[in-house]
Structure formats: C-alpha cells, structure tokens
Design an enzyme around this catalytic site. Structure first.
Site, PDB file in Angstrom:
ATOM      1  N   ARG A   1     -47.236  25.261 -67.072  1.00 28.86           N
ATOM      2  CA  ARG A   1     -48.227  25.203 -68.167  1.00 28.86           C
ATOM      3  C   ARG A   1     -49.407  26.143 -67.889  1.00 28.86           C
ATOM      4  O   ARG A   1     -50.564  25.810 -68.138  1.00 28.86           O
ATOM      5  CB  ARG A   1     -48.741  23.781 -68.401  1.00 28.86           C
ATOM      6  CG  ARG A   1     -47.691  22.789 -68.763  1.00 28.86           C
ATOM      7  CD  ARG A   1     -47.028  23.101 -70.114  1.00 28.86           C
ATOM      8  NE  ARG A   1     -45.927  22.201 -70.311  1.00 28.86           N
ATOM      9  CZ  ARG A   1     -44.670  22.456 -69.903  1.00 28.86           C
ATOM     10  NH1 ARG A   1     -44.363  23.610 -69.337  1.00 28.86           N
ATOM     11  NH2 ARG A   1     -43.725  21.585 -70.098  1.00 28.86           N
TER      12      ARG A   1
ATOM     13  N   SER B   1     -48.804  16.351 -75.064  1.00 36.00           N
ATOM     14  CA  SER B   1     -49.175  15.803 -73.745  1.00 36.00           C
ATOM     15  C   SER B   1     -50.621  16.170 -73.455  1.00 36.00           C
ATOM     16  O   SER B   1     -50.987  17.344 -73.489  1.00 36.00           O
ATOM     17  CB  SER B   1     -48.294  16.401 -72.650  1.00 36.00           C
ATOM     18  OG  SER B   1     -46.949  16.157 -72.938  1.00 36.00           O
TER      19      SER B   1
ATOM     20  N   GLU C   1     -54.216  19.209 -70.325  1.00 35.01           N
ATOM     21  CA  GLU C   1     -53.360  20.356 -70.691  1.00 35.01           C
ATOM     22  C   GLU C   1     -53.989  21.182 -71.820  1.00 35.01           C
ATOM     23  O   GLU C   1     -54.006  22.405 -71.749  1.00 35.01           O
ATOM     24  CB  GLU C   1     -51.975  19.833 -71.095  1.00 35.01           C
ATOM     25  CG  GLU C   1     -50.961  20.929 -71.277  1.00 35.01           C
ATOM     26  CD  GLU C   1     -49.617  20.409 -71.757  1.00 35.01           C
ATOM     27  OE1 GLU C   1     -48.927  19.712 -70.999  1.00 35.01           O
ATOM     28  OE2 GLU C   1     -49.255  20.713 -72.909  1.00 35.01           O
TER      29      GLU C   1
HETATM   30  C1  LIG Z   1     -46.807  16.864 -80.955  1.00 34.48           C
HETATM   31  C2  LIG Z   1     -46.972  17.968 -79.942  1.00 34.48           C
HETATM   32  C3  LIG Z   1     -45.968  18.206 -79.021  1.00 34.48           C
HETATM   33  C4  LIG Z   1     -46.105  19.243 -78.067  1.00 34.48           C
HETATM   34  N1  LIG Z   1     -45.081  19.439 -77.190  1.00 34.48           N
HETATM   35  C5  LIG Z   1     -45.179  20.434 -76.265  1.00 34.48           C
HETATM   36  C6  LIG Z   1     -44.104  20.668 -75.338  1.00 34.48           C
HETATM   37  O1  LIG Z   1     -43.073  20.006 -75.372  1.00 34.48           O
HETATM   38  N2  LIG Z   1     -44.258  21.654 -74.438  1.00 34.48           N
HETATM   39  C7  LIG Z   1     -45.373  22.440 -74.393  1.00 34.48           C
HETATM   40  O2  LIG Z   1     -45.438  23.338 -73.544  1.00 34.48           O
HETATM   41  N3  LIG Z   1     -46.404  22.253 -75.266  1.00 34.48           N
HETATM   42  C8  LIG Z   1     -46.330  21.279 -76.193  1.00 34.48           C
HETATM   43  N4  LIG Z   1     -47.360  21.065 -77.082  1.00 34.48           N
HETATM   44  C9  LIG Z   1     -48.571  21.905 -76.992  1.00 34.48           C
HETATM   45  C10 LIG Z   1     -48.573  23.092 -77.995  1.00 34.48           C
HETATM   46  O3  LIG Z   1     -47.647  22.908 -79.008  1.00 34.48           O
HETATM   47  C11 LIG Z   1     -48.294  24.437 -77.293  1.00 34.48           C
HETATM   48  O4  LIG Z   1     -49.209  24.646 -76.245  1.00 34.48           O
HETATM   49  C12 LIG Z   1     -48.369  25.614 -78.268  1.00 34.48           C
HETATM   50  O5  LIG Z   1     -47.878  26.782 -77.632  1.00 34.48           O
HETATM   51  C13 LIG Z   1     -49.786  25.866 -78.786  1.00 34.48           C
HETATM   52  O6  LIG Z   1     -49.692  26.807 -79.840  1.00 34.48           O
HETATM   53  P1  LIG Z   1     -50.840  27.026 -80.881  1.00 34.48           P
HETATM   54  O7  LIG Z   1     -50.484  28.225 -81.680  1.00 34.48           O
HETATM   55  O8  LIG Z   1     -51.088  25.787 -81.632  1.00 34.48           O
HETATM   56  O9  LIG Z   1     -52.077  27.382 -79.910  1.00 34.48           O
HETATM   57  P2  LIG Z   1     -53.626  26.986 -80.087  1.00 34.48           P
HETATM   58  O10 LIG Z   1     -53.787  25.525 -79.895  1.00 34.48           O
HETATM   59  O11 LIG Z   1     -54.176  27.586 -81.312  1.00 34.48           O
HETATM   60  O12 LIG Z   1     -54.239  27.743 -78.818  1.00 34.48           O
HETATM   61  C14 LIG Z   1     -53.931  27.323 -77.506  1.00 34.48           C
HETATM   62  C15 LIG Z   1     -54.527  28.345 -76.523  1.00 34.48           C
HETATM   63  O13 LIG Z   1     -53.881  29.602 -76.677  1.00 34.48           O
HETATM   64  C16 LIG Z   1     -54.808  30.633 -77.028  1.00 34.48           C
HETATM   65  N5  LIG Z   1     -54.130  31.480 -78.019  1.00 34.48           N
HETATM   66  C17 LIG Z   1     -53.560  31.079 -79.192  1.00 34.48           C
HETATM   67  N6  LIG Z   1     -52.979  32.131 -79.802  1.00 34.48           N
HETATM   68  C18 LIG Z   1     -53.193  33.213 -78.999  1.00 34.48           C
HETATM   69  C19 LIG Z   1     -52.845  34.591 -79.099  1.00 34.48           C
HETATM   70  N7  LIG Z   1     -52.142  35.075 -80.130  1.00 34.48           N
HETATM   71  N8  LIG Z   1     -53.258  35.423 -78.121  1.00 34.48           N
HETATM   72  C20 LIG Z   1     -53.970  34.960 -77.046  1.00 34.48           C
HETATM   73  N9  LIG Z   1     -54.323  33.662 -76.897  1.00 34.48           N
HETATM   74  C21 LIG Z   1     -53.924  32.795 -77.869  1.00 34.48           C
HETATM   75  C22 LIG Z   1     -56.018  29.896 -77.600  1.00 34.48           C
HETATM   76  O14 LIG Z   1     -57.199  30.650 -77.434  1.00 34.48           O
HETATM   77  C23 LIG Z   1     -56.015  28.629 -76.765  1.00 34.48           C
HETATM   78  O15 LIG Z   1     -56.623  28.897 -75.522  1.00 34.48           O
HETATM   79  C24 LIG Z   1     -47.258  20.047 -78.055  1.00 34.48           C
HETATM   80  C25 LIG Z   1     -48.277  19.813 -79.005  1.00 34.48           C
HETATM   81  C26 LIG Z   1     -48.131  18.792 -79.939  1.00 34.48           C
HETATM   82  C27 LIG Z   1     -49.213  18.570 -80.961  1.00 34.48           C
END
Ligand SMILES: Cc1cc2nc3c(=O)[nH]c(=O)nc-3n(C[C@H](O)[C@H](O)[C@H](O)COP(=O)(O)OP(=O)(O)OC[C@H]3O[C@@H](n4cnc5c(N)ncnc54)[C@H](O)[C@@H]3O)c2cc1C
Length: 338
Positions: free
Chosen positions: A164, A238, A334
């Site tokens: 992670r 998580s 996380e």
């Molecule tokens: C119900 C649920 C289940 C989940 N299950 C998992 C799982 O099984 N495994 C897992 O690993 N994660 C899981 N997650 C966490 C999440 O889905 C991931 O971390 C996902 O990759 C976040 O994507 P996002 O676009 O929403 O990022 P955001 O929440 O918008 O951003 C997260 C971080 O990434 C940075 N960021 C976003 N986009 C960019 C970009 N284009 N360039 C540079 N930095 C960027 C942001 O600044 C921030 O620091 C889960 C979340 C939820 C709500």
C-alpha cells in the site's frame, strides 16, 4: 482545463465528508496540467491531486488548488509472445477498466475487480486484493511534474512500490500528476486462486479451472458481501494497513493472544490482520458521534450519516489507542488524511 470556485467536495469523496475546494481545476490532458503549472496565479499555489476520492479523509476546507484528474482513454498498446501491454488514462474508472480488459480478452487484472477509484490513483498506494497487487501487472506510467511542468515516464523501479505504498506517497506526493498508466498482462494467463475466499469458491462450485471472468465475478460477489457500497454507506475501504512485524514480535503476541490472525510473508516477516485486532478490542459495530465501525468488517470505518472528517479521525485515534494498549502495535491509517 476548466477552473471552478467554491466547489463542494462531498460528492467527490466516497466517505461523503463535507469540505469545500476554494479552487478546483479539471485536467483532461498533459497539456492541461502544464497550463496549471504555467498559470500566473495557480502555478505557484499549493496543490492537491484528486482522483475518485475513495482513499481520502477530508478534515477541512481546501485552500489548495484541487486538480481533478479526468484524462480518459484506454487501448491495447501492443501484443507480443510474453504478454499484452494495455494503457488507460488516469481519469478512467478502475473497475470499468478492469471489465473492459476482460471483455477484450486481455486477462490479468480480474482479482482487482470492483476496487473503487481511478486508474491514476492505483499506483499511488499500489492497490491490491485477493493475492494480486498493481505492481505485479505494472509496466510504466506517464506523469507531469507540478513544479517544472515536464512530462516523464516512470518504470517500476522508480515508483518504489511497497505494501500500500509507492514513491507517490513520499518524495512525489502532490508533486507528480499521473496522467496515464500502462499494464503488462503476462502470457500464458495463470489464475491466482491462493486467497482463502477464492479457494472456498473453487470448493463450493467445483469449478477448478475458472476463466478470468469467472474469477472477476467471484471477487465481485465476495467484495459485495463484506464491504459497504460507498453509494449507500460512506467509507474509504480498509481504514488501517495490516501491520507487518518480525517473527519474534509475532511470537510474543501469539503468546498472549493465541488466536491472532497472521500471515507469513515471503521475506520472513509476518502480516497481522488489523481487522481482527480491532474486533478483538470490541470495536466492531460501535459508533462514536456520526462515525462508526462497520458491522461486517471491523477494518472499515463508516459515515453513519452527516459525519465530518474530524469525527472519523477521533474514532480512528480511539481505535489506534486501544489496539496499542492491548497488542503494543501502532495501526497506520491507509487513506490520505487531508
Ligand atoms: C469500498 C472500498 C473498497 C476498497 N478496496 C480496496 C482494495 O481492495 N485494495 C486497495 O488497495 N484499495 C482499496 N480501496 C481504496 C481505494 O479504492 C484505492 O486506494 C484507489 O486506488 C483510490 O483511487 P481514487 O481515484 O479514489 O484516489 P483518491 O482517493 O482520489 O486519491 C488517493 C491518493 O492518490 C492521489 N492521487 C489520485 N489521483 C492521482 C493522480 N492521477 N496522480 C497522482 N496522485 C493521485 C491523491 O492525491 C491521494 O493522495 C477501497 C476503497 C473503498 C471505498
């Protein structure tokens, strides 16, 4: 690029937490990001990069310029004897991209189905689920530097992927806007079924040689049964990382708590199930203010309706304290706390 002012971020974070972005800029290309860098006012202002908002906890309004990444597009880049290389724009929805690869006959990402968020955020925390991590299928990514405006391509070594974790949470945090990601999907395709819940599906159904789509369907069913749908109950998945300890530390904890759920890691360390520890401290189903611990999975904190970010963090700290008090382990959040 499109610049908006006074934008509510409530619809843009899966926890449904209230916060207002003073300035939000939607970027659809590398050129858009460069325009932000060269902009007379926006260029020098602090910035926050936003994807789908599924891994953040918003605790306040945001004076930073919020860059919402909406770079779209997906394609098969090349096919050769060892595998396929596919590419997606950072703004693409991750799950839809996974489903698209499967529909194109390009297997390899099926264990990562239904993870919320965008393609561009997937390398940031090296997303992982059901025995596969992004780094196992990663080829390279394109990013634009928010200080110099230069575009660059990064291979895995420079991304420093960990559990992670990646360089995008450290020296490149808030500095590098990921605009495109390429994945290497190896041939011949090999199913990854070592995860306990997938082994159970094989045993229950008698399907010993599932197709990639079958594995995706299983993963989707397992996830739906145990994780809250953010469209119904606000959450960020998580909330804590599973702590990784030395075998000696683990033996010590087992001495006191023989039932602790733990997984030996290939490098000799041991991963402890944070959800089990939180449950053992009696937190499952509890509510503090308008934030709570999900009834079916103690690792997930939820918005019971109308919660604010500081309530979520108060609950998170209380959980950290009781887990530390009982196990001597500090749980690390996380999601990114903003
Ligand atoms: C119900 C649920 C289940 C989940 N299950 C998992 C799982 O099984 N495994 C897992 O690993 N994660 C899981 N997650 C966490 C999440 O889905 C991931 O971390 C996902 O990759 C976040 O994507 P996002 O676009 O929403 O990022 P955001 O929440 O918008 O951003 C997260 C971080 O990434 C940075 N960021 C976003 N986009 C960019 C970009 N284009 N360039 C540079 N930095 C960027 C942001 O600044 C921030 O620091 C889960 C979340 C939820 C709500």
């Amino acid at each position: 690029m499109r610049i908006e002012s006074g934008v509510s971020l409530k619809p843009y974070n899966t926890f449904g937490l209230p916060a207002v972005a003073h300035t939000l800029v939607r970027v659809e290309s590398d050129a858009d990001v460069r325009q932000v860098v060269d902009h007379p006012q926006l260029g020098r202002a602090p910035k926050f990069i936003l994807g789908g908002g599924s891994n953040i906890v918003l605790t306040r309004d945001m004076p930073q310029v919020v860059i919402k990444v909406e770079v779209m597009g997906r394609r098969l880049v090349e096919e050769h004897a060892r595998g396929w290389i596919v590419e997606a724009g950072a703004g693409e929805n991750w799950h839809e991209f996974v489903m698209w690869t499967l529909a194109q006959g390009l297997p390899g990402l099926e264990n990562l189905a239904l993870i919320p968020g965008t393609v561009g955020a997937a390398p940031v925390q090296n997303i992982g689920a059901y025995g596969v991590e992004l780094q196992d299928r990663f080829d390279s990514l394109d990013a634009v530097d928010l200080v110099t405006g230069r575009s660059h391509t990064l291979r895995a070594a420079l991304c420093a992927f960990g559990y992670r974790d990646s360089e995008f949470k450290h020296s490149l945090a808030g500095r590098s806007v990921i605009t495109r990601v390429r994945f290497f999907l190896p041939k011949p395709w090999q199913p990854v079924l070592g995860y306990l819940e997938l082994e159970r599906k094989v045993a229950e159904t008698g399907i010993t040689q599932p197709s990639p789509q079958q594995i995706a369907d299983w993963v989707i069913a397992i996830r739906r049964a145990k994780l809250p749908d953010p469209a119904q109950i606000g959450n960020a998945g998580s909330f804590f990382k599973n702590p990784v300890v030395t075998p000696e530390q683990c033996r010590d904890i087992i001495g006191r708590d023989p039932e602790i759920v733990h997984y030996p890691m290939p490098d000799g360390s041991v991963k402890l199930a944070a959800g089990w520890m939180i449950d053992a401290c009696g937190w499952k189903g509890k509510t503090v203010g308008k934030a709570g611990v999900y009834e079916k999975q103690a690792l997930v904190l939820v918005n019971r309706g109308g919660a604010i970010g500081s309530e979520v963090m108060t609950l998170a700290r209380a959980i950290q304290e009781s887990v530390y008090g009982r196990f001597g382990i500090r749980l690390e959040p996380e999601p990114v706390v903003v």
